[in-house]
Design a protein around this motif. Structure first.
Motif, PDB file in Angstrom:
ATOM      1  N   HIS A 252       0.864  -1.182   0.000  1.00  0.00           N
ATOM      2  CA  HIS A 252       0.000   0.000   0.000  1.00  0.00           C
ATOM      3  C   HIS A 252       0.903   1.235   0.000  1.00  0.00           C
ATOM      4  CE1 HIS A 252      -3.630   2.231   2.033  1.00  0.00           C
ATOM      5  NE2 HIS A 252      -3.271   2.770   0.882  1.00  0.00           N
ATOM      6  N   ILE A 253       0.767   2.080  -1.020  1.00  0.00           N
ATOM      7  CA  ILE A 253       1.595   3.281  -1.150  1.00  0.00           C
ATOM      8  C   ILE A 253       0.698   4.510  -1.184  1.00  0.00           C
ATOM      9  CG2 ILE A 253       3.225   4.525  -2.627  1.00  0.00           C
ATOM     10  CD1 ILE A 253       4.161   1.824  -3.693  1.00  0.00           C
ATOM     11  N   LYS A 254       1.018   5.477  -0.320  1.00  0.00           N
ATOM     12  CA  LYS A 254       0.229   6.706  -0.282  1.00  0.00           C
ATOM     13  C   LYS A 254       1.141   7.924  -0.272  1.00  0.00           C
ATOM     14  CE  LYS A 254      -3.656   8.932   2.088  1.00  0.00           C
ATOM     15  NZ  LYS A 254      -4.559   8.923   3.258  1.00  0.00           N
ATOM     16  N   LEU A 255       0.851   8.884  -1.148  1.00  0.00           N
ATOM     17  CA  LEU A 255       1.548  10.168  -1.184  1.00  0.00           C
ATOM     18  C   LEU A 255       0.551  11.247  -0.789  1.00  0.00           C
ATOM     19  CD1 LEU A 255       3.984  11.963  -1.910  1.00  0.00           C
ATOM     20  CD2 LEU A 255       3.137  12.000  -4.271  1.00  0.00           C
ATOM     21  N   SER A 262       8.818  27.543   2.124  1.00  0.00           N
ATOM     22  CA  SER A 262       9.951  28.344   2.611  1.00  0.00           C
ATOM     23  C   SER A 262      11.295  27.804   2.128  1.00  0.00           C
ATOM     24  CB  SER A 262       9.932  28.400   4.147  1.00  0.00           C
ATOM     25  OG  SER A 262       8.711  28.915   4.623  1.00  0.00           O
ATOM     26  N   GLY A 263      11.333  27.414   0.865  1.00  0.00           N
ATOM     27  CA  GLY A 263      12.583  26.942   0.281  1.00  0.00           C
ATOM     28  C   GLY A 263      12.909  25.494   0.568  1.00  0.00           C
ATOM     29  N   GLU A 264      12.018  24.773   1.276  1.00  0.00           N
ATOM     30  CA  GLU A 264      12.225  23.358   1.565  1.00  0.00           C
ATOM     31  C   GLU A 264      11.149  22.521   0.886  1.00  0.00           C
ATOM     32  OE1 GLU A 264      14.327  23.578   5.997  1.00  0.00           O
ATOM     33  OE2 GLU A 264      12.364  22.626   5.742  1.00  0.00           O
ATOM     34  N   LEU A 265      11.559  21.376   0.375  1.00  0.00           N
ATOM     35  CA  LEU A 265      10.615  20.454  -0.244  1.00  0.00           C
ATOM     36  C   LEU A 265      10.155  19.446   0.803  1.00  0.00           C
ATOM     37  CD1 LEU A 265       9.148  19.199  -2.660  1.00  0.00           C
ATOM     38  CD2 LEU A 265      11.252  17.952  -3.195  1.00  0.00           C
ATOM     39  N   HIS A 266       8.839  19.323   0.954  1.00  0.00           N
ATOM     40  CA  HIS A 266       8.249  18.365   1.896  1.00  0.00           C
ATOM     41  C   HIS A 266       7.568  17.254   1.113  1.00  0.00           C
ATOM     42  CE1 HIS A 266       8.254  21.071   5.643  1.00  0.00           C
ATOM     43  NE2 HIS A 266       8.858  21.749   4.680  1.00  0.00           N
ATOM     44  N   ILE A 267       7.925  16.011   1.425  1.00  0.00           N
ATOM     45  CA  ILE A 267       7.274  14.847   0.813  1.00  0.00           C
ATOM     46  C   ILE A 267       6.772  13.970   1.949  1.00  0.00           C
ATOM     47  CG2 ILE A 267       7.510  12.896  -0.759  1.00  0.00           C
ATOM     48  CD1 ILE A 267       9.942  14.279  -1.981  1.00  0.00           C
ATOM     49  N   ASP A 268       5.450  13.859   2.072  1.00  0.00           N
ATOM     50  CA  ASP A 268       4.837  13.098   3.166  1.00  0.00           C
ATOM     51  C   ASP A 268       3.984  11.965   2.611  1.00  0.00           C
ATOM     52  OD1 ASP A 268       5.946  15.114   4.606  1.00  0.00           O
ATOM     53  OD2 ASP A 268       4.072  16.022   5.262  1.00  0.00           O
ATOM     54  N   GLY A 269       3.953  10.860   3.345  1.00  0.00           N
ATOM     55  CA  GLY A 269       3.100   9.740   2.959  1.00  0.00           C
ATOM     56  C   GLY A 269       3.462   8.507   3.761  1.00  0.00           C
ATOM     57  N   PHE A 270       3.032   7.346   3.279  1.00  0.00           N
ATOM     58  CA  PHE A 270       3.417   6.097   3.943  1.00  0.00           C
ATOM     59  C   PHE A 270       3.439   4.947   2.945  1.00  0.00           C
ATOM     60  CE2 PHE A 270      -1.223   5.487   4.371  1.00  0.00           C
ATOM     61  CZ  PHE A 270      -1.338   4.136   4.055  1.00  0.00           C
ATOM     62  N   THR A 271       4.157   3.904   3.331  1.00  0.00           N
ATOM     63  CA  THR A 271       4.208   2.652   2.568  1.00  0.00           C
ATOM     64  C   THR A 271       4.074   1.509   3.556  1.00  0.00           C
ATOM     65  OG1 THR A 271       5.673   3.604   0.890  1.00  0.00           O
ATOM     66  CG2 THR A 271       5.600   1.210   1.038  1.00  0.00           C
ATOM     67  N   SER A 272       3.226   0.548   3.240  1.00  0.00           N
ATOM     68  CA  SER A 272       3.087  -0.628   4.108  1.00  0.00           C
ATOM     69  C   SER A 272       3.135  -1.889   3.258  1.00  0.00           C
ATOM     70  CB  SER A 272       1.774  -0.571   4.902  1.00  0.00           C
ATOM     71  OG  SER A 272       0.662  -0.676   4.031  1.00  0.00           O
ATOM     72  N   ASN A 292       4.106  -7.798   9.128  1.00  0.00           N
ATOM     73  CA  ASN A 292       3.575  -6.451   8.871  1.00  0.00           C
ATOM     74  C   ASN A 292       4.669  -5.415   9.063  1.00  0.00           C
ATOM     75  OD1 ASN A 292       0.483  -6.772   8.585  1.00  0.00           O
ATOM     76  ND2 ASN A 292       0.956  -7.955  10.429  1.00  0.00           N
ATOM     77  N   ALA A 293       4.810  -4.543   8.080  1.00  0.00           N
ATOM     78  CA  ALA A 293       5.775  -3.459   8.186  1.00  0.00           C
ATOM     79  C   ALA A 293       5.162  -2.211   7.567  1.00  0.00           C
ATOM     80  CB  ALA A 293       7.078  -3.822   7.483  1.00  0.00           C
ATOM     81  N   ARG A 294       5.476  -1.075   8.156  1.00  0.00           N
ATOM     82  CA  ARG A 294       4.926   0.192   7.674  1.00  0.00           C
ATOM     83  C   ARG A 294       5.938   1.305   7.921  1.00  0.00           C
ATOM     84  NH1 ARG A 294      -0.945   2.895   7.897  1.00  0.00           N
ATOM     85  NH2 ARG A 294      -0.358   5.087   8.069  1.00  0.00           N
ATOM     86  N   PHE A 295       6.044   2.207   6.945  1.00  0.00           N
ATOM     87  CA  PHE A 295       6.943   3.350   7.065  1.00  0.00           C
ATOM     88  C   PHE A 295       6.154   4.620   6.773  1.00  0.00           C
ATOM     89  CE2 PHE A 295      10.668   5.795   5.014  1.00  0.00           C
ATOM     90  CZ  PHE A 295      10.953   6.421   6.215  1.00  0.00           C
ATOM     91  N   ASP A 296       5.895   5.410   7.828  1.00  0.00           N
ATOM     92  CA  ASP A 296       5.263   6.724   7.673  1.00  0.00           C
ATOM     93  C   ASP A 296       6.391   7.743   7.534  1.00  0.00           C
ATOM     94  OD1 ASP A 296       2.107   6.671   8.482  1.00  0.00           O
ATOM     95  OD2 ASP A 296       3.232   5.059   9.453  1.00  0.00           O
ATOM     96  N   TYR A 297       6.557   8.246   6.324  1.00  0.00           N
ATOM     97  CA  TYR A 297       7.741   9.049   6.040  1.00  0.00           C
ATOM     98  C   TYR A 297       7.436  10.533   5.893  1.00  0.00           C
ATOM     99  CZ  TYR A 297       5.909   8.547   1.274  1.00  0.00           C
ATOM    100  OH  TYR A 297       5.102   8.544   0.170  1.00  0.00           O
ATOM    101  N   ARG A 298       8.458  11.318   6.219  1.00  0.00           N
ATOM    102  CA  ARG A 298       8.456  12.740   5.921  1.00  0.00           C
ATOM    103  C   ARG A 298       9.866  13.100   5.466  1.00  0.00           C
ATOM    104  NH1 ARG A 298       6.799  18.248   9.277  1.00  0.00           N
ATOM    105  NH2 ARG A 298       5.857  19.215   7.453  1.00  0.00           N
ATOM    106  N   PHE A 299      10.023  13.214   4.147  1.00  0.00           N
ATOM    107  CA  PHE A 299      11.308  13.598   3.581  1.00  0.00           C
ATOM    108  C   PHE A 299      11.374  15.120   3.501  1.00  0.00           C
ATOM    109  CE2 PHE A 299      10.724   9.321   1.821  1.00  0.00           C
ATOM    110  CZ  PHE A 299      11.955   8.752   2.120  1.00  0.00           C
ATOM    111  N   LEU A 300      12.496  15.666   3.925  1.00  0.00           N
ATOM    112  CA  LEU A 300      12.734  17.105   3.824  1.00  0.00           C
ATOM    113  C   LEU A 300      13.984  17.329   2.983  1.00  0.00           C
ATOM    114  CD1 LEU A 300      12.157  18.337   7.503  1.00  0.00           C
ATOM    115  CD2 LEU A 300      10.544  18.376   5.600  1.00  0.00           C
ATOM    116  N   LEU A 301      13.879  18.228   2.007  1.00  0.00           N
ATOM    117  CA  LEU A 301      15.020  18.567   1.174  1.00  0.00           C
ATOM    118  C   LEU A 301      15.189  20.075   1.174  1.00  0.00           C
ATOM    119  CD1 LEU A 301      13.472  15.976  -0.272  1.00  0.00           C
ATOM    120  CD2 LEU A 301      15.335  16.232  -1.892  1.00  0.00           C
TER     121      LEU A 301
END
Length: 654
Positions: A252-255, A262-272, A292-301
């Motif tokens: 299951h992939i969600k974006l 403010s000059g930063e790229l935010h990428i939020d979502g999860f993968t299970s 069962n494994a799940r990753f709720d991610y927040r990438f900041l660039l």
């Protein structure tokens, strides 16, 4: 009057501008077919000159005001297999977007085609597109946030909001390892995506389904991948190419978010993922299963960094982890990693370990709670300033039942069998019933001091691991870009010998680390008992186990009678006991490098006051191997011969 005149001039300017725009749009409309043919010719010339490929479109025409249709599109690298072939493509565009260069496809229809990636003895049909063209060097630092946002935005803009794809395939042929992903029908309507993909390889055939929400303009998606029947999805190609078998029930992939703030790229979502199974001889001897494994991610660039924010979380069954990772180039190149496991029950941790990866922990039961923190930081320009800190806080933590690895057996008599190349060696009784078994107080104290100096100087003080040794190991491995140095303690060697096999797998190494922690931090055996067992089970030579056998094998002595020099020698061969014979020349004398190594150990012992100068008196004589080990030395045999013409009777005047 002047004001009205200025207003009139302004409106006149707008009218003229509008007229020019309409004229330009009309010109584009009436001459668009000619412009389209010129664009195709330009693309064809580019493929030919830059990629050595033949590109052709049999027919191209506009449909209505904003549509375009292409027929029989073919891309063939010269002297290679066809890379792309599509019978029909229909799409539409926005004229204003075309003028501004910010093209966003509204809809797309594509029928009857394939992309084909081939590698054979003649090369690869896609090499020209991998080589690329070197960009001009610039002193300006790369802005990670802007770069990634621009690339992702362009890619998503090329995904149409409405899509119908029929009878399309992706084919791969890597030296006979073939994979075909065939899609009969894919539809994206009202932001709902649905398709079925037939996957066929040399070893299996499956039908995958993809369903969910996709909105490329809002940069959001919520998709599920699963099999059309009840079996697991198998990952193609990697089983034949790398011997890695992998499968899962569904992904299951969600974006949720992809935007600049403010000059930063935010990428939020999860993968299970559910029931992820992996099998490879370098990982474990059996299937490793993660239920069962799940990753709720927040990438900041940002301008100078890429990171996984600490608000992210990863969950493995009942184990929840908060990771933070960062690559930063603001001043120096710095790598950071922080891991935090909030307080949890020890039993939940044990039962959450992946099946097949920790077989010696199956059946183990524990009480109490713990929490864990790891802090790692590496500065590429200042490697010696590496930070590696680990903190584990325990709350009434204790083992109440052992699993397959019953660590408590160290305190009693047991049978040990070394395993070499998956073959069990002869049994060695660790206890008084074995005439070669030697209690610690009957072993020359020089041996303990020499072995600990060479192998693990802080053995009696540490709890299984040495942080400083880990730091130095990490620094050296990063510098050499390979695993050049380990940080093994005697506790780790003991666990590896007594409870684990010699297999070089990820599973065995992870089990070793956890078993050492349990052994050292639950006071299962005293340090003296651990050392006694260690001296009586480790290999000291070919088919020589324990110090009792070793003392007789090399010197025809009891362990209590060993001299300082003999103990130094025995300590020096512990890392590679089967290669002891290479320390000696063809006359049976120890080579200079071996003598220097033993002197180095001796000098360390003197500096640390483990021995005194009086202990070294009379210890300058070279090592002499007198036991069975002498037969392993490559000693030249010198024979005195009597000339054949000599007459013994004449010689002695008989």
């Amino acid at each position: 009057m002047a004001l009205r005149s200025r207003k009139q001039k302004f409106f006149l300017f707008l009218k003229i501008l509008a007229a020019l725009l309409l004229l330009a749009m009309a010109g584009m409309y009436f001459f668009r077919d000619m412009l389209l043919q010129k664009a195709i010719a330009k693309v064809k010339s580019k493929f030919d000159s830059e990629y050595n490929c033949h590109f052709s479109v049999k027919k191209a025409a506009f449909i209505g005001a904003t549509g375009v249709e292409l027929h029989d599109i073919v891309l063939i690298p010269k002297e290679a297999d066809t890379l792309l072939s599509v019978q029909n493509i229909k799409t539409s565009y926005n004229i204003l977007e075309l003028l501004t260069g910010d093209i966003q496809l509204k809809n797309l229809e594509m029928n009857n085609g394939f992309i084909q990636l081939v590698k054979n003895k003649n090369g690869r049909n896609f090499d020209a597109f991998l080589n690329g063209h070197k960009e001009e060097k610039s002193n300006e630092k790369r802005n990670y946030a802007k770069l990634v946002y621009r690339l992702l935005s362009k890619a998503l803009n090329l995904v149409p909001t409405e899509m119908k794809l029929k009878n399309l395939s992706l084919r791969m042929d890597d030296m006979g390892r073939k994979v075909t992903l065939h899609m009969n029908d894919l539809r994206l309507e009202d932001h709902q995506l649905q398709t079925a993909i037939n996957v066929k390889t040399n070893t299996f055939s499956q039908n995958w389904n993809i369903k969910g929400f996709a909105n490329p303009r809002e940069k959001k998606a919520d998709l599920k991948f699963f099999n059309s029947d009840t079996s697991k999805i198998q990952l193609p190609y990697i089983d034949e190419r790398f011997g890695l078998k992998s499968s899962f029930d569904n992904i299951h992939i969600k974006l949720d978010k992809l935007e600049m703030e403010s000059g930063e790229l935010h990428i939020d979502g999860f993968t299970s993922i559910e029931n992820f199974t992996i099998n490879h001889p370098k990982i474990a001897k059996k299937d490793v299963v993660i239920k069962n494994a799940r990753f709720d991610y927040r990438f900041l660039l940002g301008r100078d960094f890429i990171s996984i924010d600490s608000t992210s979380s990863a969950q493995l069954n009942h184990i929840k982890v908060h990771p933070f990772a960062e690559y930063n180039t603001e001043e120096d190149t710095i790598y950071k990693l922080k891991i935090r496991i909030p307080k949890m029950k020890a039993q939940d941790f044990i039962t959450s370990l992946p099946q097949g990866l920790f077989t010696h922990f199956e059946g183990m039961e524990a009480e109490g709670n713990f929490d864990y923190k790891l802090n790692f930081e590496y500065n590429k320009k200042k490697p010696d300033n590496l930070i590696f800190d680990v903190k584990l806080n325990k709350e009434n933590l204790r083992i109440v039942k052992y699993g397959e690895a019953n660590l408590a057996k160290l305190n009693g008599e047991f049978t040990y069998r070394a395993i070499e190349n998956d073959v069990e060696q002869r049994p060695i009784l660790v206890g008084a019933g074995n005439p070669n078994y030697t209690p610690l107080d009957q072993i020359s104290p020089y041996l303990e001091k020499a072995v600990l100096t060479n192998e693990d100087p802080s053995f009696r003080r540490h709890h299984g691991f040495i942080n400083e040794a880990f730091k130095q190991s990490i620094v050296k491995n990063i510098r050499t870009k390979k695993f050049a140095r380990g940080a093994s303690t005697i506790s780790m060697q003991l666990v590896k010998n007594v409870f684990l096999t010699r297999e070089k797998t990820l599973s065995r190494k992870l089990e070793e680390i956890l078993l050492v922690y349990v052994l050292e931090n639950n006071r299962i055996a005293t340090k003296s008992r651990m050392l006694e067992v260690y001296f009586n089970v480790i290999e000291w030579g070919p088919n020589v186990y324990g110090i009792g056998e070793a003392a007789h094998f090399y010197f025809q002595k009891s362990p209590s009678d060993l001299t300082l020099n003999e103990c130094l020698y025995l300590a020096s061969i512990v890392p590679k006991p089967k290669k002891f014979m290479w320390q000696f020349d063809d006359e049976g004398n120890q080579k200079s490098y071996a003598q220097k190594n033993q002197n180095y150990i001796k000098n360390l012992m003197l500096r640390r006051a483990l021995i005194t100068s009086e202990d070294t008196i009379g210890q300058s004589a070279p090592i002499y191997i007198s036991g069975r080990a002498r037969s392993f030395l490559k000693i030249k045999v010198v024979q005195d011969t009597i000339p054949a013409e000599t007459n013994l009777a004449d010689e002695f005047d008989f």
